[in-house]
Design an enzyme around this catalytic site. Structure first.
Site, PDB file in Angstrom:
ATOM      1  N   HIS A  19       1.281  -1.398  -0.212  1.00 28.25           N
ATOM      2  CA  HIS A  19      -0.233   0.078   0.099  1.00 28.25           C
ATOM      3  C   HIS A  19       0.848   1.016   0.007  1.00 28.25           C
ATOM      4  O   HIS A  19       1.595   1.622   0.682  1.00 28.25           O
ATOM      5  CB  HIS A  19      -0.949   0.044   1.043  1.00 28.25           C
ATOM      6  CG  HIS A  19      -1.918   1.062   1.270  1.00 28.25           C
ATOM      7  ND1 HIS A  19      -3.116   1.035   1.632  1.00 28.25           N
ATOM      8  CD2 HIS A  19      -2.038   2.461   0.537  1.00 28.25           C
ATOM      9  CE1 HIS A  19      -3.881   2.358   0.952  1.00 28.25           C
ATOM     10  NE2 HIS A  19      -3.140   2.930   1.028  1.00 28.25           N
ATOM     11  N   HIS A  42       1.025   5.244  -1.701  1.00 24.43           N
ATOM     12  CA  HIS A  42       0.989   6.592  -2.735  1.00 24.43           C
ATOM     13  C   HIS A  42       2.534   7.250  -3.252  1.00 24.43           C
ATOM     14  O   HIS A  42       3.012   7.736  -2.472  1.00 24.43           O
ATOM     15  CB  HIS A  42       0.090   8.087  -1.430  1.00 24.43           C
ATOM     16  CG  HIS A  42      -1.103   6.976  -1.093  1.00 24.43           C
ATOM     17  ND1 HIS A  42      -2.109   6.649  -1.742  1.00 24.43           N
ATOM     18  CD2 HIS A  42      -1.769   6.173  -0.248  1.00 24.43           C
ATOM     19  CE1 HIS A  42      -3.483   7.046  -0.897  1.00 24.43           C
ATOM     20  NE2 HIS A  42      -3.312   5.973   0.061  1.00 24.43           N
ATOM     21  N   LEU A  43       2.995   6.986  -4.147  1.00 32.63           N
ATOM     22  CA  LEU A  43       3.671   7.394  -4.877  1.00 32.63           C
ATOM     23  C   LEU A  43       3.668   9.288  -5.638  1.00 32.63           C
ATOM     24  O   LEU A  43       4.473   9.480  -6.298  1.00 32.63           O
ATOM     25  CB  LEU A  43       4.106   6.965  -6.182  1.00 32.63           C
ATOM     26  CG  LEU A  43       4.317   5.747  -5.438  1.00 32.63           C
ATOM     27  CD1 LEU A  43       5.240   4.314  -6.941  1.00 32.63           C
ATOM     28  CD2 LEU A  43       6.058   5.550  -3.892  1.00 32.63           C
ATOM     29  N   ARG A  44       2.376   9.729  -5.417  1.00 36.07           N
ATOM     30  CA  ARG A  44       2.164  10.667  -5.690  1.00 36.07           C
ATOM     31  C   ARG A  44       2.691  10.759  -7.661  1.00 36.07           C
ATOM     32  O   ARG A  44       2.332  10.098  -8.557  1.00 36.07           O
ATOM     33  CB  ARG A  44       2.456  12.123  -5.332  1.00 36.07           C
ATOM     34  CG  ARG A  44       2.405  11.782  -4.188  1.00 36.07           C
ATOM     35  CD  ARG A  44       0.779  12.181  -3.593  1.00 36.07           C
ATOM     36  NE  ARG A  44       1.409  11.801  -2.052  1.00 36.07           N
ATOM     37  CZ  ARG A  44      -0.412  11.195  -1.475  1.00 36.07           C
ATOM     38  NH1 ARG A  44      -0.954  11.246  -1.825  1.00 36.07           N
ATOM     39  NH2 ARG A  44      -0.213  11.774  -0.167  1.00 36.07           N
ATOM     40  N   ASN A  67      -5.466   7.042  -6.062  1.00 38.04           N
ATOM     41  CA  ASN A  67      -6.144   8.803  -6.152  1.00 38.04           C
ATOM     42  C   ASN A  67      -5.271   9.794  -5.840  1.00 38.04           C
ATOM     43  O   ASN A  67      -4.427  10.434  -5.396  1.00 38.04           O
ATOM     44  CB  ASN A  67      -6.337   8.775  -4.354  1.00 38.04           C
ATOM     45  CG  ASN A  67      -4.935   8.498  -3.134  1.00 38.04           C
ATOM     46  OD1 ASN A  67      -3.257   7.566  -3.301  1.00 38.04           O
ATOM     47  ND2 ASN A  67      -5.564   9.458  -2.229  1.00 38.04           N
ATOM     48  N   LYS A 115      -8.777  -0.213  -6.469  1.00 36.25           N
ATOM     49  CA  LYS A 115      -9.572   0.587  -4.633  1.00 36.25           C
ATOM     50  C   LYS A 115     -11.020   0.659  -4.674  1.00 36.25           C
ATOM     51  O   LYS A 115     -11.207   2.227  -4.954  1.00 36.25           O
ATOM     52  CB  LYS A 115      -8.215   1.590  -4.653  1.00 36.25           C
ATOM     53  CG  LYS A 115      -7.902   2.374  -2.906  1.00 36.25           C
ATOM     54  CD  LYS A 115      -7.737   1.121  -2.252  1.00 36.25           C
ATOM     55  CE  LYS A 115      -7.899   1.731  -1.104  1.00 36.25           C
ATOM     56  NZ  LYS A 115      -7.257   3.179  -0.213  1.00 36.25           N
ATOM     57  N   HIS A 150     -10.428   0.911   1.868  1.00 31.08           N
ATOM     58  CA  HIS A 150     -10.572   2.117   2.553  1.00 31.08           C
ATOM     59  C   HIS A 150     -11.432   1.795   3.702  1.00 31.08           C
ATOM     60  O   HIS A 150     -12.888   2.481   3.120  1.00 31.08           O
ATOM     61  CB  HIS A 150     -10.166   3.387   1.813  1.00 31.08           C
ATOM     62  CG  HIS A 150      -9.672   4.637   3.581  1.00 31.08           C
ATOM     63  ND1 HIS A 150      -8.988   5.183   3.429  1.00 31.08           N
ATOM     64  CD2 HIS A 150     -10.852   5.260   4.532  1.00 31.08           C
ATOM     65  CE1 HIS A 150      -8.967   5.778   4.130  1.00 31.08           C
ATOM     66  NE2 HIS A 150     -10.164   5.168   4.934  1.00 31.08           N
ATOM     67  N   HIS A 168      -4.777  -0.981   5.452  1.00 27.68           N
ATOM     68  CA  HIS A 168      -4.268   0.459   6.811  1.00 27.68           C
ATOM     69  C   HIS A 168      -5.005   0.034   7.965  1.00 27.68           C
ATOM     70  O   HIS A 168      -6.258   1.013   8.717  1.00 27.68           O
ATOM     71  CB  HIS A 168      -4.058   1.453   6.485  1.00 27.68           C
ATOM     72  CG  HIS A 168      -4.664   2.002   5.534  1.00 27.68           C
ATOM     73  ND1 HIS A 168      -6.434   2.567   5.939  1.00 27.68           N
ATOM     74  CD2 HIS A 168      -4.741   3.012   4.526  1.00 27.68           C
ATOM     75  CE1 HIS A 168      -7.356   2.812   5.362  1.00 27.68           C
ATOM     76  NE2 HIS A 168      -6.536   3.207   3.727  1.00 27.68           N
ATOM     77  N   LEU A 219      -5.302   9.572   7.597  1.00 30.96           N
ATOM     78  CA  LEU A 219      -6.662   8.560   7.252  1.00 30.96           C
ATOM     79  C   LEU A 219      -6.280   7.068   7.598  1.00 30.96           C
ATOM     80  O   LEU A 219      -5.703   6.493   6.296  1.00 30.96           O
ATOM     81  CB  LEU A 219      -7.894   9.982   7.086  1.00 30.96           C
ATOM     82  CG  LEU A 219      -7.920  10.763   7.360  1.00 30.96           C
ATOM     83  CD1 LEU A 219      -8.653  11.155   6.798  1.00 30.96           C
ATOM     84  CD2 LEU A 219      -8.574  10.423   8.924  1.00 30.96           C
ATOM     85  N   ASP A 225       0.650   2.194   3.568  1.00 28.90           N
ATOM     86  CA  ASP A 225       0.038   3.876   3.475  1.00 28.90           C
ATOM     87  C   ASP A 225       1.269   5.317   3.528  1.00 28.90           C
ATOM     88  O   ASP A 225       0.894   5.569   3.543  1.00 28.90           O
ATOM     89  CB  ASP A 225      -0.732   4.000   4.706  1.00 28.90           C
ATOM     90  CG  ASP A 225      -1.877   4.750   3.857  1.00 28.90           C
ATOM     91  OD1 ASP A 225      -1.760   5.043   2.662  1.00 28.90           O
ATOM     92  OD2 ASP A 225      -2.328   4.983   5.061  1.00 28.90           O
ATOM     93  N   HIS A 259       2.657  14.742   2.613  1.00 32.68           N
ATOM     94  CA  HIS A 259       2.324  15.902   1.546  1.00 32.68           C
ATOM     95  C   HIS A 259       2.847  16.369   1.872  1.00 32.68           C
ATOM     96  O   HIS A 259       3.990  16.530   3.144  1.00 32.68           O
ATOM     97  CB  HIS A 259       1.126  15.872   2.541  1.00 32.68           C
ATOM     98  CG  HIS A 259       0.292  15.509   2.353  1.00 32.68           C
ATOM     99  ND1 HIS A 259      -0.750  15.454   1.737  1.00 32.68           N
ATOM    100  CD2 HIS A 259      -0.377  13.722   3.395  1.00 32.68           C
ATOM    101  CE1 HIS A 259      -2.078  14.829   0.613  1.00 32.68           C
ATOM    102  NE2 HIS A 259      -1.898  13.694   2.140  1.00 32.68           N
ATOM    103  N   ALA A 284      -4.162  14.976   5.502  1.00 33.25           N
ATOM    104  CA  ALA A 284      -3.971  13.491   6.434  1.00 33.25           C
ATOM    105  C   ALA A 284      -2.769  12.647   5.629  1.00 33.25           C
ATOM    106  O   ALA A 284      -2.819  12.652   4.514  1.00 33.25           O
ATOM    107  CB  ALA A 284      -4.881  12.870   5.957  1.00 33.25           C
TER     108      ALA A 284
HETATM  109  C1  NCD Z   1      -3.957   9.030   1.843  1.00 33.94           C
HETATM  110  C2  NCD Z   1      -3.028   9.951   1.271  1.00 33.94           C
HETATM  111  O1  NCD Z   1      -2.442  11.276   1.213  1.00 33.94           O
HETATM  112  O2  NCD Z   1      -3.041   9.884  -0.034  1.00 33.94           O
HETATM  113  N1  NCD Z   1      -3.567   9.859   3.472  1.00 33.94           N
HETATM  114  C3  NCD Z   1      -4.301   9.502   4.789  1.00 33.94           C
HETATM  115  O3  NCD Z   1      -3.894   9.676   5.114  1.00 33.94           O
HETATM  116  N2  NCD Z   1      -3.551   7.899   4.585  1.00 33.94           N
HETATM  117  C4  NCD Z   1      -4.711   9.145   1.263  1.00 33.94           C
HETATM  118  C5  NCD Z   1      -5.141   6.901   2.409  1.00 33.94           C
HETATM  119  O4  NCD Z   1      -4.544   6.439   2.261  1.00 33.94           O
HETATM  120  O5  NCD Z   1      -6.072   7.062   3.169  1.00 33.94           O
HETATM  121 ZN    ZN Z   2      -3.371   5.000   1.618  1.00 38.95          ZN
END
Ligand code: NCD
Ligand code: ZN
Length: 344
Positions: free
Chosen positions: A14, A16-18, A42, A100, A137, A175, A220, A248, A252, A264
């Site tokens: 899991h 997030h690589l943006r 996302n 997802k 999620h 998560h 989150l 996860d 940011h 988050a």
């Molecule tokens: C994630 C994100 O920033 O993309 N944020 C997080 O708090 N985990 C989104 C997610 O997985 O809920």
């Molecule tokens: Zn996530």
């Protein structure tokens, strides 16, 4: 000689690589620690079709350091309008390996998520038929439900019924953060798995709120009470084969977190393995770490395990206060702390 632990190379189920400049800044951290990673869809706009996911995969590969053999495992973002035929096409071609489910407005980048799970039942039936995992999620978004209860209520209101309706659908409860989720997963059959993040094994909600509000501990689903953290540590180190590593990692920019309405997400990719292995060491469960990090995930997804190994050594490593990710300043998880294990 310090104590060492050699295990098959882990994967992160899991991440997030943006995208764009930030992708170039953060992807190397994940690629350095893991052989493969499930990449969340996302983005803005979200990755809702085969062409979009395929192009994103190409951008990830292009962002990797020279010589990296890291493999991104892509996912599709489900919306109320997702077409079952598109899902089947992308899975069959290998463009994505899972889809997802974000309940609409549950978290960062979920505005286009699903408003009612019944809207996607035809998609879920197709996924069940073709053996494609659904990644969830698991939080309700109802304003009347307290944010600390949203995961437990999701189990009661949505997950129990979903599992009854689709008994052969492979589901990863992503998560997880509560005793209720840990109990649900442990008591489920072979089709139900879960990922656990390093932060939910290390911190409870005090880390966010005691002595001042600490935005870098906010993600989150939000961290819960201590009893929930203990339940997660117990499950992660229990040897349950349906529980595996999913960081996860959610980077940011520092200034977007240190704000009146901070984002988050916790950026844990740079020291993820160091963070996890410390927990397994504290729990006297180092012998369970390889299964959690490197074996259970591939088994659930039906993929081969990695052939190469990594070695962790019991020696201190200090996490920097901030990281410059290709021009974006980000505060990592464990900023300023010294961890007792490091990647050799
Ligand atoms: C994630 C994100 O920033 O993309 N944020 C997080 O708090 N985990 C989104 C997610 O997985 O809920
Ligand atoms: Zn996530």
């Amino acid at each position: 000689m310090s104590e060492t632990l050699t295990i098959r190379r882990p994967d992160d189920w899991h991440t997030h690589l943006r995208d764009n400049d930030l992708l170039k800044g953060v992807a190397p951290f994940t690629a350095r620690q893991f052989a493969r990673a499930i990449v969340m869809p996302n983005l803005s706009p979200p990755m809702t079709d085969v062409a979009g996911v395929s192009a994103y995969r190409d951008r990830i590969i292009a962002a990797l350091p020279e010589g990296s053999d890291f493999t991104p495992l892509m996912t599709l973002y489900l919306t109320d309008d997702t077409d079952p035929a598109e899902v089947e096409r992308g899975f069959a071609s290998g463009t994505f390996v899972a889809a997802k489910l974000y309940p609409a407005h549950a978290t960062t980048g979920s505005a286009h998520g699903v408003t009612d799970i019944r809207n996607i039942y035809p998609v879920l039936e197709k996924m069940q038929a073709i053996g494609m995992p659904l990644l969830i999620h698991g939080e309700v978004t109802d304003n009347h439900v307290d944010i600390f209860d949203r995961e437990a209520v999701f189990i009661e209101r949505t997950l129990v019924q979903l599992v009854a309706d689709m008994p052969a659908l492979k589901i990863v409860f992503e998560h997880i953060t509560t005793q209720e989720a840990a109990d649900f997963v442990e008591g489920s059959g072979e089709t139900i798995a879960a990922t656990i993040t390093p932060q939910h094994l290390h911190i409870n909600r005090n880390a966010m709120l005691v002595g001042g509000i600490r935005p870098h501990a906010f993600c989150l689903p939000v961290a819960k009470r201590e009893k929930h953290r203990q339940a997660l540590r117990k499950l992660a180190t229990s040897g349950c084969t349906r529980v595996f590593l999913g960081t996860d990692t959610a980077p940011h920019a520092k200034d977007l977190k240190e704000s009146a309405c901070g984002c988050a997400g916790i950026f844990n990719a740079p020291f993820a393995l160091e963070s996890y292995v410390t927990v397994f060491d504290d729990e006297g469960a180092l012998d369970k770490f390889e299964a959690f990090a490197s074996l259970n995930g591939p088994a659930f997804y039906g993929m081969p395990v990695n052939e190469t190994t990594i070695t962790l050594e019991k020696a201190p490593v200090t996490v920097p206060d901030k990281i410059d990710a290709n021009g974006t300043i980000i505060v990592p998880f464990h900023a300023g702390e010294t961890l007792r294990w490091r990647l050799a």
